[in-house]
Design a protein around this motif. Structure first.
Motif, PDB file in Angstrom:
ATOM      1  N   ARG A 142       0.828  -1.209   0.000  1.00  0.00           N
ATOM      2  CA  ARG A 142       0.000   0.000   0.000  1.00  0.00           C
ATOM      3  C   ARG A 142       0.864   1.262   0.000  1.00  0.00           C
ATOM      4  N   ARG A 143       1.917   1.284   0.847  1.00  0.00           N
ATOM      5  CA  ARG A 143       2.776   2.474   0.943  1.00  0.00           C
ATOM      6  C   ARG A 143       3.518   2.733  -0.372  1.00  0.00           C
ATOM      7  N   VAL A 144       4.051   1.677  -0.971  1.00  0.00           N
ATOM      8  CA  VAL A 144       4.777   1.839  -2.231  1.00  0.00           C
ATOM      9  C   VAL A 144       3.836   2.334  -3.333  1.00  0.00           C
ATOM     10  N   THR A 145       2.662   1.726  -3.407  1.00  0.00           N
ATOM     11  CA  THR A 145       1.693   2.130  -4.428  1.00  0.00           C
ATOM     12  C   THR A 145       1.281   3.583  -4.234  1.00  0.00           C
ATOM     13  N   ARG A 146       1.024   3.963  -2.985  1.00  0.00           N
ATOM     14  CA  ARG A 146       0.606   5.336  -2.701  1.00  0.00           C
ATOM     15  C   ARG A 146       1.704   6.333  -3.074  1.00  0.00           C
ATOM     16  N   ALA A 147       2.955   5.973  -2.804  1.00  0.00           N
ATOM     17  CA  ALA A 147       4.068   6.871  -3.139  1.00  0.00           C
ATOM     18  C   ALA A 147       4.125   7.136  -4.645  1.00  0.00           C
ATOM     19  N   TYR A 148       3.961   6.095  -5.441  1.00  0.00           N
ATOM     20  CA  TYR A 148       3.982   6.266  -6.898  1.00  0.00           C
ATOM     21  C   TYR A 148       2.741   6.993  -7.393  1.00  0.00           C
ATOM     22  N   ARG A 149       1.588   6.713  -6.737  1.00  0.00           N
ATOM     23  CA  ARG A 149       0.362   7.431  -7.098  1.00  0.00           C
ATOM     24  C   ARG A 149       0.539   8.926  -6.880  1.00  0.00           C
ATOM     25  N   ASN A 150       1.131   9.266  -5.746  1.00  0.00           N
ATOM     26  CA  ASN A 150       1.328  10.689  -5.438  1.00  0.00           C
ATOM     27  C   ASN A 150       2.264  11.355  -6.436  1.00  0.00           C
ATOM     28  N   GLU A 151       3.341  10.658  -6.797  1.00  0.00           N
ATOM     29  CA  GLU A 151       4.310  11.242  -7.724  1.00  0.00           C
ATOM     30  C   GLU A 151       3.723  11.417  -9.124  1.00  0.00           C
ATOM     31  N   ILE A 152       2.973  10.414  -9.574  1.00  0.00           N
ATOM     32  CA  ILE A 152       2.338  10.517 -10.900  1.00  0.00           C
ATOM     33  C   ILE A 152       1.346  11.674 -10.912  1.00  0.00           C
ATOM     34  N   ASP A 153       0.510  11.768  -9.862  1.00  0.00           N
ATOM     35  CA  ASP A 153      -0.496  12.827  -9.806  1.00  0.00           C
ATOM     36  C   ASP A 153       0.150  14.200  -9.701  1.00  0.00           C
ATOM     37  N   ALA A 154       1.248  14.278  -8.929  1.00  0.00           N
ATOM     38  CA  ALA A 154       1.933  15.560  -8.770  1.00  0.00           C
ATOM     39  C   ALA A 154       2.477  16.061 -10.108  1.00  0.00           C
ATOM     40  N   TYR A 155       3.033  15.154 -10.880  1.00  0.00           N
ATOM     41  CA  TYR A 155       3.590  15.578 -12.165  1.00  0.00           C
ATOM     42  C   TYR A 155       2.475  15.962 -13.140  1.00  0.00           C
ATOM     43  N   ILE A 156       1.385  15.186 -13.153  1.00  0.00           N
ATOM     44  CA  ILE A 156       0.277  15.491 -14.061  1.00  0.00           C
ATOM     45  C   ILE A 156      -0.341  16.842 -13.702  1.00  0.00           C
ATOM     46  N   ASP A 157      -0.427  17.138 -12.390  1.00  0.00           N
ATOM     47  CA  ASP A 157      -1.051  18.385 -11.948  1.00  0.00           C
ATOM     48  C   ASP A 157      -0.139  19.599 -12.101  1.00  0.00           C
ATOM     49  N   THR A 158       1.147  19.420 -11.806  1.00  0.00           N
ATOM     50  CA  THR A 158       2.041  20.574 -11.742  1.00  0.00           C
ATOM     51  C   THR A 158       3.173  20.551 -12.770  1.00  0.00           C
ATOM     52  N   GLY A 159       3.424  19.359 -13.363  1.00  0.00           N
ATOM     53  CA  GLY A 159       4.550  19.234 -14.279  1.00  0.00           C
ATOM     54  C   GLY A 159       5.870  19.175 -13.564  1.00  0.00           C
ATOM     55  N   LYS A 160       5.833  18.962 -12.234  1.00  0.00           N
ATOM     56  CA  LYS A 160       7.057  18.911 -11.445  1.00  0.00           C
ATOM     57  C   LYS A 160       7.111  17.656 -10.594  1.00  0.00           C
ATOM     58  N   HIS A 161       8.294  17.423 -10.043  1.00  0.00           N
ATOM     59  CA  HIS A 161       8.520  16.298  -9.131  1.00  0.00           C
ATOM     60  C   HIS A 161       7.757  16.541  -7.828  1.00  0.00           C
TER      61      HIS A 161
END
Length: 846
Positions: free
Chosen positions: A805-824
């Protein structure tokens, strides 16, 4: 009725070995070009040498197969296709290939070039062979783990032409499925540069505690030797018997080919009286052995497959150490076999590294006398740099007399039977000599002399003299089997004229035997003028079906893991419950089909209720006898309304396609370039997982051609082996295995103290995982910018649902952050633990 004689196929890493193979009786020889060969460390052949070798073989009635059996990077495809085009022109009998993209291009642009599927393609079931037959493959080199019964079943179902290895080194992993050398040192077995880390020392641990084992070379198999079972293989109708050994010396090739030539002919001549002499077996043993095994042909060899105490050539026992002379630094040996200067020895228990135990004898003493040779029963002293305990065995690893003999005989040109020819000559006064020579392959040369035959005034040239001169074929590959000379009256012909006529005709016959295999050049490479090369094969841009937003996929192997992945934000899950044995099931039989059905139903329902996709995972290795389990999985998909299956071999892909079940093509299919991706998508894949051996830059070149996934996190599987290491070591010597794999978590520790987890599946196959987990969390922007369709988390070996769950959530957050902001985003690998690697994303492979 005599059984059909199989082709004897010999290896050659260079021209000297090639000549040795031909002269000692090979029906065909397989060789590698300087590029794209799965034996990149062999000397191999330049383009000029390739043509010379092929001409040499064809003149003598021998076929040549050239290996172009590595995976190809995007920028190599054009050069590989050019090489195939050249091989076609110079008369190559077939090309042995691995890369699916190259196969598809070759069939389109070089349709008359025969292709053989390399063992690197991991073909081991009927469905897979039917698939490659449709691609135009004419012969399949089966996985070495195939049993004789499985081979018979495959031949019966498919009618395919089959090639199997009958002698030489074995891999512990299924060929084409090993990433051990690749991920440890960047030298890829799929690219021809395996560094053989399987021949190194390993320690076995269970639950963190060491387990004592006999020997330390736990991944090192013995060498294959099928002499005793050769008759059964012949009776099975296998078309080609292949000897491994393109890295071996020419003398090895000569000796092994000579013996198998003799054995095959002996069985064909009289099966009831087939035998293998002690001398023949000893020669094979002397040439090279790590101990011998018959592999998987007749039964599972279990622990007898392995050479755990010595991963190097053992040779033959030659004597016993009786003492060590400290003053002269010599070992005293009582001989059980002759030794000569120039022989090589290895001494058991010598205080040196195993790779340093080999020694060439440059001096040997009997008493105070320096001797050239010594026989059985003699006691000799041999200089040796380290002390050796009395009673240690001395092995002769190199017999100079044998090797010199094999070299000399192979170079003599007198071993291979001459090609019989029919010669006819018509001679009459006032006319030219009409001369005809014909071989058994219907090659015919007819010429007439410029010289006009004279009527003899004094001493006519006798018919016997004419026949004698015309029969002198000297060092050519031919011998006269039938001779007809017609002479009208008394004639006079200078001997020089007869010799010139004969020489000219034989030269033309040689050229005819060679040239008949050449093919006219064709322009195959115009399609590379287009920028969208892969799109030409599909007829439309394949990118049309690619999702706009990338998905996050997670492979899980339990219902708890599935729930954790969904809770962490996975878009789709790949579900593999029931594939692997688990320690906590100790004392309990594997789940019944009914229990698994219930688990699958719950899993599908859980994913669908969450609005996510679910694919059921099918095994990487599926023999014909195991295909029913895959058929059942396909039925579950249909009945439960799952989204499809994940397939890892061409057989399960072919079956899913035939059953119209949606499928994702997984990374074991070795998708290395856009042409392979295009082919897999044409065959119906919803998406394909790109090889983890590609760099991030190389990945970009491939994924732009269609829906593709890359693995970004998890322990990559380094190999899958038919040999269960824990069962072989701990499961008992006889009878059924006691399944020690259920007693806890096992791992291998290498010489640098890296830990490689072991998993066993329900077919008792062993899976070795990488010592470090891949983590690309900090490079999500770069990966998303590659336009990849899906990012995959692999949880194999990750048993804690909370970690999933933690690993999946970490990648979910990073993917969403880039899609929303274009940044890491704020996530990084340190938050997930320690000991991570970026795999090949930045270093790549040779």
């Amino acid at each position: 009725m005599k059984p059909k004689k199989p082709e004897l196929l010999a290896p050659a890493g260079g021209m000297e070995a090639f000549v040795a193979a031909v002269e000692n009786g090979a029906d065909a020889v397989y060789i590698g070009a300087r590029a794209f060969s799965a034996r990149g460390y062999a000397s191999n052949f330049s383009e000029k040498e390739l043509e010379e070798a092929i001409d040499y073989a064809h003149l003598r009635g021998v076929k040549v197969y050239v290996t172009v059996n590595t995976l190809l990077k995007e920028g190599e495809v054009e050069d590989a296709l050019k090489l195939l085009s050249y091989l076609r022109e110079i008369g190559t009998d077939a090309v042995i290939v691995q890369d699916l993209g190259l196969i598809s291009l070759a069939r389109k642009y070089l349709p008359d070039l025969p292709l053989h599927a390399s063992t690197q393609m991991t073909l081991h079931n009927s469905e897979g062979i039917e698939f490659v037959k449709k691609l135009g493959i004419e012969r399949t080199v089966l996985s070495r783990e195939s049993s004789l019964e499985e081979i018979k079943r495959i031949k019966e179902k498919t009618g395919a032409e089959i090639e199997v290895f009958i002698h030489g080194a074995l891999c512990i992993s299924y060929s084409g499925q090993c990433l051990l050398s690749s991920l440890i040192g960047g030298r890829s077995g799929n690219r021809g540069f395996c560094a053989q880390p399987c021949r190194k020392k390993y320690r076995l641990y269970c639950e963190g505690k060491p387990i004592k084992t006999t020997g330390s070379y736990l991944l090192s198999p013995k060498d294959l030797n099928t002499t005793s079972g050769l008759g059964a293989l012949i009776e099975a109708g296998i078309e080609s018997f292949k000897i491994e050994g393109r890295m071996k010396r020419p003398e090895y090739v000569a000796g092994v080919v000579r013996i198998y030539r003799r054995l095959i002919d002996r069985y064909i001549e009289n099966p009831a009286k087939y035998f293998v002499s002690e001398e023949e077996q000893e020669t094979l043993t002397q040439l090279f052995n790590r101990g011998f095994t018959q592999g998987y042909f007749f039964e599972s060899p279990r622990w007898e497959l392995m050479s755990r105490e010595n991963p190097h050539n053992r040779g033959v026992p030659a004597g016993t150490v009786t003492g060590y002379n400290r003053r002269t630094n010599r070992i005293r040996v009582k001989l059980s076999r002759p030794l000569r200067l120039g022989d090589g020895i290895m001494v058991e228990n010598a205080e040196t590294k195993p790779e340093d135990k080999g020694k060439i004898i440059f001096s040997m003493y009997s008493g105070k006398n320096l001797v050239y040779s010594a026989g059985t029963g003699d006691i000799v002293e041999i200089p040796f740099d380290s002390r050796v305990p009395a009673g240690s065995t001395v092995y002769r690893t190199h017999e100079k007399k044998l090797m010199d003999s094999l070299k000399k005989e192979s170079e003599s040109g007198n071993l291979r039977p001459k090609i019989p020819v029919f010669i006819k000559a018509d001679i009459a006064p006032g006319k030219p000599v009409r001369f005809e020579v014909k071989d058994r392959d219907s090659n015919t040369v007819t010429i007439e002399s410029e010289y006009m035959v004279e009527k003899a005034e004094k001493q006519p040239t006798s018919k016997d003299r004419i026949e004698k001169q015309l029969s002198k074929l000297g060092n050519t590959p031919f011998e006269v089997s039938e001779l007809h000379v017609s002479v009208e009256g008394d004639v006079f012909i200078p001997i020089g004229q007869l010799n010139e006529l004969r020489t000219k005709a034989i030269e033309q016959l040689e050229n005819l035997r060679i040239s008949r295999w050449k093919r006219k050049p064709i322009d195959t490479l115009q399609f590379f003028e287009s920028e969208e090369k892969a799109d030409l094969d599909t007829g439309k841009p394949v990118k049309e079906n690619t999702p706009t937003l990338p998905m996050l996929s997670v492979s899980v192997y339990s219902f708890e893991g599935l729930k954790a992945a969904l809770a962490g934000g996975a878009d789709q899950v790949y579900f593999g419950e029931g594939l692997f044995r688990k320690p906590e099931t100790a004392g309990r039989e594997e789940s019944s089909a009914q229990e698994l059905d219930a688990v699958f139903e719950n899993a599908v329902s859980e994913a669908q209720n969450a609005g996510k996709k679910i694919y059921l995972i099918t095994p990487k290795i599926v023999k014909d006898s195991e295909m029913r389990s895959v058929e059942r999985t396909l039925s579950r998909v249909r009945e439960l309304g799952a989204d499809g299956v994940v397939v890892s071999n061409l057989g399960t892909l072919n079956l899913a396609k035939a059953e119209k079940i949606p499928f994702i093509a997984d990374s074991p299919l070795n998708i290395f370039n856009s042409h392979t991706l295009a082919l897999i998508l044409q065959e119906g894949a919803k998406m394909a997982v790109i090889s983890p051996e590609l760099t991030l830059e190389e990945l970009k070149n491939v994924v732009s051609y269609g829906p593709a996934e890359c693995i970004v996190h998890g322990r990559l599987e380094l190999m899958e082996s038919e040999h269960c290491l824990t069962g072989g070591l701990l499961g008992g010597d006889k009878g059924l295995c006691s399944a020690p794999c259920r007693s806890g978590k096992f791992a291998l520790i290498d010489e640098k103290n890296y830990e490689f987890p072991l998993l066993m599946d329900y077919e008792c196959r062993m899976h070795l995982l990488n010592s470090r987990s891949l983590c690309m969390l900090e490079y999500i922007p770069e990966i998303l910018e590659s336009r990849v369709s899906s990012l995959r988390i692999e949880t194999l070996g990750m048993e804690n649902p909370d970690e999933i769950r933690r690993v999946t959530r970490a990648y979910r957050n990073e993917i969403d952050a880039y899609i929303d902001t274009g940044k890491h985003g704020k996530e990084n690998c340190e938050k997930l633990g320690q000991g991570f690697t970026t795999g090949h994303y930045f270093r790549g492979v040779q």
